[in-house]
Scaffold this motif. Structure first.
Motif, PDB file in Angstrom:
ATOM      1  N   ILE A  94       0.844  -1.197   0.000  1.00 18.91           N
ATOM      2  CA  ILE A  94       0.000   0.000   0.000  1.00 18.91           C
ATOM      3  C   ILE A  94       0.879   1.245   0.000  1.00 18.91           C
ATOM      4  CG2 ILE A  94      -1.783  -1.306   1.222  1.00 18.91           C
ATOM      5  CD1 ILE A  94      -1.232   0.370   3.706  1.00 18.91           C
ATOM      6  N   PRO A  95       0.419   2.341  -0.587  1.00 19.66           N
ATOM      7  CA  PRO A  95       1.274   3.523  -0.731  1.00 19.66           C
ATOM      8  C   PRO A  95       1.619   4.198   0.575  1.00 19.66           C
ATOM      9  CG  PRO A  95      -0.965   3.998  -1.448  1.00 19.66           C
ATOM     10  CD  PRO A  95      -0.890   2.519  -1.248  1.00 19.66           C
ATOM     11  N   ASP A  96       0.793   3.989   1.618  1.00 20.34           N
ATOM     12  CA  ASP A  96       1.076   4.590   2.922  1.00 20.34           C
ATOM     13  C   ASP A  96       1.368   3.510   3.959  1.00 20.34           C
ATOM     14  OD1 ASP A  96      -1.498   3.687   2.692  1.00 20.34           O
ATOM     15  OD2 ASP A  96      -2.450   5.411   3.645  1.00 20.34           O
ATOM     16  N   ALA A  97       2.176   2.525   3.549  1.00 20.70           N
ATOM     17  CA  ALA A  97       2.531   1.421   4.444  1.00 20.70           C
ATOM     18  C   ALA A  97       3.214   1.946   5.705  1.00 20.70           C
ATOM     19  CB  ALA A  97       3.450   0.441   3.725  1.00 20.70           C
ATOM     20  N   PRO A  98       2.856   1.432   6.870  1.00 18.79           N
ATOM     21  CA  PRO A  98       3.490   1.893   8.110  1.00 18.79           C
ATOM     22  C   PRO A  98       4.990   1.584   8.107  1.00 18.79           C
ATOM     23  CG  PRO A  98       1.507   0.627   8.581  1.00 18.79           C
ATOM     24  CD  PRO A  98       1.793   0.442   7.125  1.00 18.79           C
ATOM     25  N   PRO A  99       5.845   2.568   8.360  1.00 13.06           N
ATOM     26  CA  PRO A  99       7.288   2.295   8.403  1.00 13.06           C
ATOM     27  C   PRO A  99       7.680   1.390   9.559  1.00 13.06           C
ATOM     28  CG  PRO A  99       6.850   4.647   8.139  1.00 13.06           C
ATOM     29  CD  PRO A  99       5.556   4.010   8.505  1.00 13.06           C
ATOM     30  N   TYR A 246      -6.925   0.218  -2.002  1.00 13.91           N
ATOM     31  CA  TYR A 246      -5.733  -0.621  -2.055  1.00 13.91           C
ATOM     32  C   TYR A 246      -5.875  -1.781  -3.041  1.00 13.91           C
ATOM     33  CZ  TYR A 246      -4.512   1.812   2.304  1.00 13.91           C
ATOM     34  OH  TYR A 246      -4.218   2.759   3.258  1.00 13.91           O
ATOM     35  N   GLY A 247      -6.987  -1.812  -3.774  1.00 15.02           N
ATOM     36  CA  GLY A 247      -7.172  -2.866  -4.762  1.00 15.02           C
ATOM     37  C   GLY A 247      -7.583  -4.193  -4.169  1.00 15.02           C
ATOM     38  N   ARG A 248      -8.161  -4.177  -2.975  1.00 13.60           N
ATOM     39  CA  ARG A 248      -8.579  -5.417  -2.320  1.00 13.60           C
ATOM     40  C   ARG A 248     -10.074  -5.658  -2.538  1.00 13.60           C
ATOM     41  NH1 ARG A 248      -3.925  -5.572   1.088  1.00 13.60           N
ATOM     42  NH2 ARG A 248      -2.410  -4.532  -0.254  1.00 13.60           N
ATOM     43  N   ASP A 249     -10.491  -6.899  -2.404  1.00 17.27           N
ATOM     44  CA  ASP A 249     -11.904  -7.231  -2.559  1.00 17.27           C
ATOM     45  C   ASP A 249     -12.699  -6.740  -1.351  1.00 17.27           C
ATOM     46  OD1 ASP A 249     -11.910  -8.635  -5.050  1.00 17.27           O
ATOM     47  OD2 ASP A 249     -10.931 -10.313  -4.037  1.00 17.27           O
ATOM     48  N   VAL A 250     -13.930  -6.317  -1.600  1.00 20.44           N
ATOM     49  CA  VAL A 250     -14.831  -5.924  -0.527  1.00 20.44           C
ATOM     50  C   VAL A 250     -16.083  -6.802  -0.600  1.00 20.44           C
ATOM     51  CG1 VAL A 250     -16.310  -4.094   0.392  1.00 20.44           C
ATOM     52  CG2 VAL A 250     -13.996  -3.560  -0.380  1.00 20.44           C
ATOM     53  N   PHE A 251     -16.374  -7.463   0.504  1.00 19.90           N
ATOM     54  CA  PHE A 251     -17.523  -8.343   0.627  1.00 19.90           C
ATOM     55  C   PHE A 251     -18.510  -7.705   1.607  1.00 19.90           C
ATOM     56  CE2 PHE A 251     -13.674 -10.737  -0.108  1.00 19.90           C
ATOM     57  CZ  PHE A 251     -14.008 -11.672  -1.088  1.00 19.90           C
ATOM     58  N   GLY A 289      -4.702 -16.999  -2.773  1.00 19.62           N
ATOM     59  CA  GLY A 289      -3.973 -15.939  -2.085  1.00 19.62           C
ATOM     60  C   GLY A 289      -2.666 -15.599  -2.760  1.00 19.62           C
ATOM     61  N   ASN A 290      -2.317 -16.333  -3.840  1.00 21.89           N
ATOM     62  CA  ASN A 290      -1.061 -16.087  -4.552  1.00 21.89           C
ATOM     63  C   ASN A 290      -1.260 -15.300  -5.836  1.00 21.89           C
ATOM     64  OD1 ASN A 290       0.520 -17.561  -2.690  1.00 21.89           O
ATOM     65  ND2 ASN A 290      -0.131 -19.489  -3.654  1.00 21.89           N
ATOM     66  N   GLU A 291      -2.538 -14.972  -6.162  1.00 22.82           N
ATOM     67  CA  GLU A 291      -2.806 -14.241  -7.388  1.00 22.82           C
ATOM     68  C   GLU A 291      -2.329 -12.792  -7.266  1.00 22.82           C
ATOM     69  OE1 GLU A 291      -4.881 -16.015  -5.708  1.00 22.82           O
ATOM     70  OE2 GLU A 291      -5.576 -17.636  -7.002  1.00 22.82           O
ATOM     71  N   PRO A 292      -1.973 -12.153  -8.400  1.00 20.52           N
ATOM     72  CA  PRO A 292      -1.569 -10.739  -8.332  1.00 20.52           C
ATOM     73  C   PRO A 292      -2.722  -9.854  -7.887  1.00 20.52           C
ATOM     74  CG  PRO A 292      -1.850 -11.459 -10.617  1.00 20.52           C
ATOM     75  CD  PRO A 292      -1.929 -12.689  -9.766  1.00 20.52           C
ATOM     76  N   LEU A 293      -2.413  -8.847  -7.105  1.00 19.00           N
ATOM     77  CA  LEU A 293      -3.427  -7.916  -6.626  1.00 19.00           C
ATOM     78  C   LEU A 293      -3.793  -6.915  -7.710  1.00 19.00           C
ATOM     79  CD1 LEU A 293      -1.986  -7.150  -3.089  1.00 19.00           C
ATOM     80  CD2 LEU A 293      -3.965  -8.573  -3.615  1.00 19.00           C
ATOM     81  N   LYS A 294      -4.968  -6.351  -7.577  1.00 17.51           N
ATOM     82  CA  LYS A 294      -5.386  -5.293  -8.494  1.00 17.51           C
ATOM     83  C   LYS A 294      -4.524  -4.047  -8.254  1.00 17.51           C
ATOM     84  CE  LYS A 294     -10.162  -6.910  -8.031  1.00 17.51           C
ATOM     85  NZ  LYS A 294      -9.889  -7.845  -6.928  1.00 17.51           N
ATOM     86  N   THR A 295      -4.469  -3.168  -9.230  1.00 18.99           N
ATOM     87  CA  THR A 295      -3.729  -1.926  -9.070  1.00 18.99           C
ATOM     88  C   THR A 295      -4.475  -1.001  -8.128  1.00 18.99           C
ATOM     89  OG1 THR A 295      -2.882  -2.108 -11.310  1.00 18.99           O
ATOM     90  CG2 THR A 295      -2.741   0.049 -10.270  1.00 18.99           C
ATOM     91  N   PRO A 296      -3.815  -0.497  -7.067  1.00 17.63           N
ATOM     92  CA  PRO A 296      -4.496   0.432  -6.163  1.00 17.63           C
ATOM     93  C   PRO A 296      -4.994   1.659  -6.911  1.00 17.63           C
ATOM     94  CG  PRO A 296      -2.408  -0.329  -5.229  1.00 17.63           C
ATOM     95  CD  PRO A 296      -2.451  -0.789  -6.653  1.00 17.63           C
ATOM     96  N   LYS A 297      -6.083   2.245  -6.413  1.00 16.50           N
ATOM     97  CA  LYS A 297      -6.649   3.426  -7.059  1.00 16.50           C
ATOM     98  C   LYS A 297      -5.701   4.615  -6.994  1.00 16.50           C
ATOM     99  CE  LYS A 297     -11.560   2.380  -6.502  1.00 16.50           C
ATOM    100  NZ  LYS A 297     -12.837   2.842  -5.925  1.00 16.50           N
ATOM    101  N   TRP A 298      -5.000   4.749  -5.861  1.00 20.77           N
ATOM    102  CA  TRP A 298      -4.093   5.885  -5.730  1.00 20.77           C
ATOM    103  C   TRP A 298      -2.783   5.550  -6.415  1.00 20.77           C
ATOM    104  CZ3 TRP A 298      -0.003   7.202  -1.828  1.00 20.77           C
ATOM    105  CH2 TRP A 298       0.412   8.526  -1.988  1.00 20.77           C
ATOM    106  N   THR A 299      -2.312   6.441  -7.287  1.00 25.89           N
ATOM    107  CA  THR A 299      -1.127   6.153  -8.087  1.00 25.89           C
ATOM    108  C   THR A 299       0.107   6.892  -7.601  1.00 25.89           C
ATOM    109  OG1 THR A 299      -1.921   7.854  -9.602  1.00 25.89           O
ATOM    110  CG2 THR A 299      -2.378   5.574 -10.201  1.00 25.89           C
TER     111      THR A 299
END
Length: 375
Positions: A94-99, A246-251, A289-299
């Motif tokens: 994620i673009p704002d990953a906790p350091p 973050y390009g994750r699925d929402v259920f 769980g090994n598939e590539p993730l979608k591209t996050p909306k924030w670039t």
């Protein structure tokens, strides 16, 4: 695979991350620009002066970081920095990953097949039952359940996954600050059989401003997030929006239109969330769980290709860029992409100027690639 940061570099990374005005996005930018945390720290006083920060900048000492590491070890936890070999790979994307993360429990769960379950604190009996059923079934299928240690849906989701030890609790405060207080027993059980993670230093008492960061951890750690009961204006929906960013699925579990607690989930279903009634609805979507993730909306990530700039345009000064962006900011959060679209500056200029405005106490980066004028 790049080696994990060394001892001294790790300490300096924590010092940089814990400096006032240095959010996760600014942290990453400073590391990329200066090459190492210690060089970035040396440059901070001058950068803060240029950014108009009065009173200088307060940087934690090496001794304070070392003392926290010792205290964490006594508790049974440890400190993790981005770049460590076992730093959660989904969170690192994620673009704002906790350091910096403080963890207590089985760190290997952070790299597992993770699913978030979130929902109302004042959940109905039916909502609690479906959350318990989904969590238990998914845990038995090898999924690690991520939730926020709160009352209601969070609590039953954790408890249902405790028996196989497949749960992660994302905390808003320090590992030694149990919240809510009545969940101390659950908190300790999750730490013993699963894992608790937070980016807050030891001794941090949870406050309202800390919970969006906690929600970001849930969304960032998870392949997908299941929403079970949420009002239209609730923190649960923040987690769902972050997961989308973050390009994750929402259920979402559908609910009665007569119950206000179902309106948030039903609204997500209208917007395309995956209707969820059983664990199989989730498993069929997330795969192995090994598939590539979608591209996050924030670039706004390092390496993002910028639009071509006309070579005849005069280059603006850093002061001009900061002043323009300051005028575009308001107390209402706005996406970084929207700011880029509303000005004539390159992405790198915007990110650099916003980083300096954050260091100067003028702007604040929020989870999900948004920025707001500081109070």
């Amino acid at each position: 695979m790049a080696p994990s940061p060394s001892g001294n570099e790790r300490i300096d990374m924590v010092r940089l991350a814990r400096t006032d005005g240095i959010g996760p996005v600014n942290f990453r930018r400073l590391l990329n620009e200066h090459g190492s945390a210690d060089v970035a720290i040396d440059a901070l006083p001058e950068r803060a002066r240029k950014a108009g920060r009065r009173g200088g900048v307060s940087i934690p000492s090496r001794e304070s970081v070392q003392e926290e590491q010792v205290a964490l070890e006594r508790l049974g936890g440890r400190m993790m920095v981005i770049g460590d070999a076992d730093y959660p790979p989904l969170l690192a994307r994620i673009p704002d990953a906790p350091p910096v993360l403080n963890i207590w429990g089985r760190a290997e769960l952070l790299c597992g097949r993770t699913i978030g379950i979130v929902g109302a604190r004042n959940a109905s009996a039916g909502g609690l039952r479906i959350a318990e059923s989904l969590s238990g079934a998914l845990a038995l299928e090898g999924c690690v359940i991520v939730s926020g240690l709160a009352r209601g849906i969070d609590s039953v989701a954790h408890r249902a996954a405790l028996h196989p030890g497949m749960t992660i609790g994302a905390a808003a405060g320090g590992l030694d600050c149990f919240y809510p207080p009545e969940n101390e027993g659950l908190y300790r059980a999750v730490a013993e059989r699963g894992c608790i993670v937070t980016e807050a230093p030891l001794g941090t008492i949870p406050q309202a401003s800390h919970f969006p960061r906690r929600n970001r951890l849930i969304a960032g750690l998870s392949l997908g997030v299941i929403l079970v009961e949420a009002a239209l204006r609730s923190g649960t929906l923040i987690t769902a929006r972050l997961a989308l960013d973050y390009g994750r699925d929402v259920f979402a579990v559908p609910g009665s239109p007569l119950d206000p607690r179902s309106r948030g989930g039903n609204d997500l279903l209208r917007q395309g969330a995956i209707l969820t009634e059983t664990a199989q609805d989730v498993l069929s979507q997330i795969g192995t769980g090994n598939e590539p993730l979608k591209t996050p909306k924030w670039t706004g990530l390092p390496g993002f290709s910028e639009p071509d700039q006309p070579d005849f345009a005069p280059a603006p000064t850093p002061e001009e860029v900061r002043e323009t962006l300051r005028d575009l900011l308001s107390p209402t959060p706005v996406a970084v992409d929207d700011i880029v679209a509303r000005c004539q500056f390159s992405v790198s200029m915007v990110l650099s100027a916003l980083s300096e405005l954050e260091l100067g106490g003028i702007a604040t980066f929020l989870p999900g690639g948004q920025v707001v004028l500081s109070a």
